[in-house]
Design an enzyme around this catalytic site. Structure first.
Site, PDB file in Angstrom:
ATOM      1  N   CYS A  36      16.685 -64.243 -55.732  1.00  0.00           N
ATOM      2  CA  CYS A  36      17.886 -64.074 -56.553  1.00  0.00           C
ATOM      3  C   CYS A  36      17.781 -64.972 -57.773  1.00  0.00           C
ATOM      4  CB  CYS A  36      19.124 -64.444 -55.726  1.00  0.00           C
ATOM      5  SG  CYS A  36      20.632 -64.424 -56.712  1.00  0.00           S
TER       6      CYS A  36
ATOM      7  N   ASN B  70      11.017 -62.587 -50.578  1.00  0.00           N
ATOM      8  CA  ASN B  70      11.442 -62.080 -49.262  1.00  0.00           C
ATOM      9  C   ASN B  70      10.274 -62.202 -48.285  1.00  0.00           C
ATOM     10  OD1 ASN B  70      13.035 -60.484 -51.367  1.00  0.00           O
ATOM     11  ND2 ASN B  70      14.057 -59.852 -49.488  1.00  0.00           N
TER      12      ASN B  70
ATOM     13  N   HIS C 168      14.190 -64.584 -46.488  1.00  0.00           N
ATOM     14  CA  HIS C 168      13.223 -64.981 -47.523  1.00  0.00           C
ATOM     15  C   HIS C 168      12.282 -66.010 -46.903  1.00  0.00           C
ATOM     16  CE1 HIS C 168      14.762 -63.076 -51.300  1.00  0.00           C
ATOM     17  NE2 HIS C 168      15.745 -62.806 -50.451  1.00  0.00           N
TER      18      HIS C 168
ATOM     19  N   ARG D 246      14.216 -53.627 -55.685  1.00  0.00           N
ATOM     20  CA  ARG D 246      15.495 -54.279 -56.021  1.00  0.00           C
ATOM     21  C   ARG D 246      15.319 -55.797 -55.950  1.00  0.00           C
ATOM     22  NH1 ARG D 246      18.943 -58.051 -54.435  1.00  0.00           N
ATOM     23  NH2 ARG D 246      19.008 -57.310 -52.288  1.00  0.00           N
TER      24      ARG D 246
ATOM     25  N   HIS E 276      18.061 -60.235 -43.280  1.00  0.00           N
ATOM     26  CA  HIS E 276      17.371 -60.259 -44.576  1.00  0.00           C
ATOM     27  C   HIS E 276      16.876 -61.680 -44.795  1.00  0.00           C
ATOM     28  CE1 HIS E 276      17.349 -59.098 -49.044  1.00  0.00           C
ATOM     29  NE2 HIS E 276      17.343 -60.419 -49.123  1.00  0.00           N
TER      30      HIS E 276
HETATM   31  N1  COA Z   1      27.242 -52.237 -64.333  1.00  0.00           N
HETATM   32  C1  COA Z   1      27.108 -52.235 -65.670  1.00  0.00           C
HETATM   33  N2  COA Z   1      27.839 -52.986 -66.483  1.00  0.00           N
HETATM   34  C2  COA Z   1      28.778 -53.758 -65.928  1.00  0.00           C
HETATM   35  C3  COA Z   1      28.976 -53.821 -64.546  1.00  0.00           C
HETATM   36  C4  COA Z   1      28.152 -53.005 -63.738  1.00  0.00           C
HETATM   37  N3  COA Z   1      28.258 -53.013 -62.406  1.00  0.00           N
HETATM   38  N4  COA Z   1      29.971 -54.681 -64.283  1.00  0.00           N
HETATM   39  C5  COA Z   1      30.392 -55.171 -65.467  1.00  0.00           C
HETATM   40  N5  COA Z   1      29.667 -54.600 -66.464  1.00  0.00           N
HETATM   41  C6  COA Z   1      29.772 -54.843 -67.891  1.00  0.00           C
HETATM   42  C7  COA Z   1      31.176 -54.662 -68.393  1.00  0.00           C
HETATM   43  O1  COA Z   1      31.405 -53.306 -68.713  1.00  0.00           O
HETATM   44  C8  COA Z   1      31.186 -55.569 -69.588  1.00  0.00           C
HETATM   45  O2  COA Z   1      30.511 -54.931 -70.659  1.00  0.00           O
HETATM   46  P1  COA Z   1      30.848 -55.252 -72.202  1.00  0.00           P
HETATM   47  O3  COA Z   1      30.470 -56.684 -72.404  1.00  0.00           O
HETATM   48  O4  COA Z   1      29.963 -54.305 -72.932  1.00  0.00           O
HETATM   49  O5  COA Z   1      32.303 -54.984 -72.305  1.00  0.00           O
HETATM   50  C9  COA Z   1      30.316 -56.736 -69.158  1.00  0.00           C
HETATM   51  O6  COA Z   1      29.465 -56.206 -68.134  1.00  0.00           O
HETATM   52  C10 COA Z   1      31.103 -57.900 -68.626  1.00  0.00           C
HETATM   53  O7  COA Z   1      31.979 -57.436 -67.610  1.00  0.00           O
HETATM   54  P2  COA Z   1      32.674 -58.395 -66.553  1.00  0.00           P
HETATM   55  O8  COA Z   1      33.533 -57.581 -65.649  1.00  0.00           O
HETATM   56  O9  COA Z   1      33.317 -59.534 -67.311  1.00  0.00           O
HETATM   57  O10 COA Z   1      31.462 -58.857 -65.707  1.00  0.00           O
HETATM   58  P3  COA Z   1      30.739 -60.252 -65.677  1.00  0.00           P
HETATM   59  O11 COA Z   1      30.063 -60.542 -66.967  1.00  0.00           O
HETATM   60  O12 COA Z   1      31.654 -61.261 -65.091  1.00  0.00           O
HETATM   61  O13 COA Z   1      29.592 -59.899 -64.592  1.00  0.00           O
HETATM   62  C11 COA Z   1      28.750 -58.807 -62.651  1.00  0.00           C
HETATM   63  C12 COA Z   1      29.915 -59.544 -63.266  1.00  0.00           C
HETATM   64  C13 COA Z   1      28.990 -58.729 -61.158  1.00  0.00           C
HETATM   65  C14 COA Z   1      28.642 -57.430 -63.224  1.00  0.00           C
HETATM   66  C15 COA Z   1      27.463 -59.574 -62.973  1.00  0.00           C
HETATM   67  O14 COA Z   1      27.629 -60.922 -62.674  1.00  0.00           O
HETATM   68  C16 COA Z   1      26.288 -59.001 -62.235  1.00  0.00           C
HETATM   69  O15 COA Z   1      25.837 -57.912 -62.512  1.00  0.00           O
HETATM   70  N6  COA Z   1      25.748 -59.759 -61.284  1.00  0.00           N
HETATM   71  C17 COA Z   1      24.673 -59.269 -60.475  1.00  0.00           C
HETATM   72  C18 COA Z   1      23.920 -60.392 -59.890  1.00  0.00           C
HETATM   73  C19 COA Z   1      22.833 -59.869 -58.999  1.00  0.00           C
HETATM   74  O16 COA Z   1      22.510 -58.708 -58.902  1.00  0.00           O
HETATM   75  N7  COA Z   1      22.181 -60.826 -58.333  1.00  0.00           N
HETATM   76  C20 COA Z   1      21.097 -60.570 -57.468  1.00  0.00           C
HETATM   77  C21 COA Z   1      21.431 -59.800 -56.254  1.00  0.00           C
HETATM   78  S1  COA Z   1      22.256 -60.721 -55.017  1.00  0.00           S
HETATM   79 ZN    ZN Z   2      17.258 -61.367 -50.975  1.00  0.00          ZN
END
Ligand code: COA
Ligand code: ZN
Length: 303
Positions: free
Chosen positions: A236, A245, A205, A12, A203
Site C-alpha cells: 500500500c 504480498n 504481506h 491491483r 491477505h
Molecule cells: N474514483 C475516481 N475519482 C474519485 C473517486 C473515485 N473512487 N473518489 C473521489 N474521486 C475524485 C473526486 O471526483 C474529486 O475529483 P475533482 O478533484 O476532479 O473534483 C477528487 O477525487 C477528490 O474527491 P474527494 O471525495 O475529496 O476524495 P479524496 O481526495 O479525499 O480521496 C479517495 C478519497 C478514497 C478517493 C482516495 O483517497 C483514494 O482513492 N484512495 C485510495 C487509496 C488506495 O487505493 N490505497 C491502496 C489500497 S488499500
Molecule cells: Zn495488501
C-alpha cells in the site's frame, strides 16, 4: 483432498506499488493469462482516484478489455460511492470494499475517519448489493505501522458491523506484514467461530518473512481462501514500510506439495510468473520462478 481457493491480486495490490506505469495492453494480456491458471478470483484493478493511485487510472479500459472466464470471479477494489458507480458500469462480479481498522491508516489511505468510511461503504453496499457480491477488506488488522498494536476485538467489532449489513465475505489484511503465526491462529479461530457462514479470506504481506508461516497456520486452523500476488509484488503506497504480498506461486506450490487441492495449474502459472521481471522492469522476490518445481529434475553434475 481439501480445496484451498486462491485469489490473485498482482494487478491491483501488486501494481499499485510500482513506480513505472504498466501499459494497459500489458495488464490485459497478463489478466487473460492468469484467467487460464485456475484462480477462484482475480482482483483486476481498483476504482480509486487517479491522483491517489495513478497506476490504476485505466480501470475502466482494463475491465472492458479482459476476456472473462466463467469459472473465475473478477473482483475490484472500491473505496467509496464514486468508485462503486464506476465499478457497476464495468460489470465487476464482486466489489471488494476497503477500510482500515487503524484510524491513522484510514486517514492516510482513504482520507476519511473510520466512521466516515463505514458510512460511505454502507451506502455502497445499499446501492450495489442487489447487483453484485460484496466483500469487505479490513486493512491493518494485525498491526499498524503508525499506531502499532491493533486489538483483535477491534477487528471483530468492525467485522460485526459489516456482517450485519449482509455482506458475502470478509478479508482480514496484514497490510505491512506484522502478523505472526500465533496471532494468525487466534484470529482464524475467532473468525471461524463468529462468522461461520461468511466467505473468509486472509491477505498477508511478506514484509518480515512471516508470510508462508502465516498461510500454513491459517490453513491448519481451517481457513481456505487466500490472496496472493504473482512474484510477491505489492504494497500500500499509503502505509509506511509496506512491501510485497505473499508470492502466489510460492504459496500455491507449498500447499500443493502438501497435498491440498489449489485448483491451480502450476506449470502454466510459472510460465506467467516468469514474465513478471520484464513487465515491472526489476527482479521480483518470488522463489519458485527462479528455482522451478520440486518435481523438475536436473542432470547430475559431471564428476
Ligand atoms: N474514483 C475516481 N475519482 C474519485 C473517486 C473515485 N473512487 N473518489 C473521489 N474521486 C475524485 C473526486 O471526483 C474529486 O475529483 P475533482 O478533484 O476532479 O473534483 C477528487 O477525487 C477528490 O474527491 P474527494 O471525495 O475529496 O476524495 P479524496 O481526495 O479525499 O480521496 C479517495 C478519497 C478514497 C478517493 C482516495 O483517497 C483514494 O482513492 N484512495 C485510495 C487509496 C488506495 O487505493 N490505497 C491502496 C489500497 S488499500
Ligand atoms: Zn495488501
Amino acid at each position: 483432498m481439501q480445496r484451498i481457493h486462491f485469489h490473485e491480486v498482482v494487478t491491483r495490490d501488486g501494481f499499485q506499488n510500482e513506480a513505472t506505469f504498466v501499459p494497459t495492453d500489458t495488464k490485459v494480456v497478463l489478466i487473460d493469462a492468469l484467467s487460464r491458471c485456475g484462480y477462484a478470483k482475480i482482483e483486476v484493478t481498483s476504482f480509486t482516484s487517479a491522483k491517489a493511485i495513478p497506476m490504476l487510472k485505466d480501470a475502466e479500459e482494463v475491465m472492458g478489455r479482459i476476456q472473462r472466464q466463467p469459472d473465475v470471479e473478477y473482483t475490484v477494489l472500491v473505496p467509496n460511492v464514486r468508485g462503486a458507480e464506476r465499478a457497476l458500469e464495468c460489470r465487476a462480479n464482486e466489489f471488494n470494499v476497503v477500510m482500515s481498522v487503524s484510524e491513522t491508516h484510514n486517514l492516510t489511505n482513504l482520507r476519511m475517519t473510520r466512521a466516515q468510511s463505514f458510512a460511505s461503504l454502507r451506502d455502497v453496499i445499499a446501492m450495489a448489493q442487489q447487483h453484485v457480491a460484496i466483500n469487505v477488506s479490513l486493512s491493518t488488522s494485525f498491526g499498524c505501522p503508525m499506531e502499532g498494536v491493533v486489538p483483535q476485538d477491534e477487528v471483530l467489532r468492525w467485522a460485526d458491523q459489516f456482517a450485519a449489513l449482509g455482506v458475502r465475505g470478509l478479508t482480514i489484511c496484514d497490510t505491512t506484514g506484522m502478523a505472526n503465526p500465533a496471532q494468525v491462529a487466534r484470529m482464524a479461530r475467532a473468525l471461524k467461530q463468529r462468522f461461520p457462514t461468511l466467505q473468509l479470506t486472509l491477505h498477508f504481506h511478506n514484509t518480515r518473512g512471516m508470510g508462508l508461516a502465516n498461510v500454513l497456520t491459517a490453513v491448519q486452523e481451517g481457513i481456505d481462501r487466500f490472496d496472493g500476488s504473482l512474484g510477491g509484488l505489492g504494497g500500500c503506497p499509503y502505509a509506511p514500510g509496506a512491501s510485497g504480498n505473499i508470492c502466489s506461486e510460492d504459496a500455491i506450490h507449498m500447499l500443493s506439495e502438501m497435498g491440498y487441492d489449489t485448483g491451480i495449474d502450476l506449470p502454466r502459472l510459472l510460465d506467467v510468473a516468469r514474465r513478471m521481471p520484464a513487465i515491472v522492469g526489476h527482479e521480483v522476490s518470488g522463489q519458485l520462478a527462479k528455482a522451478g518445481l520440486c518435481t523438475d529434475l536436473h542432470p547430475a553434475p559431471s564428476m
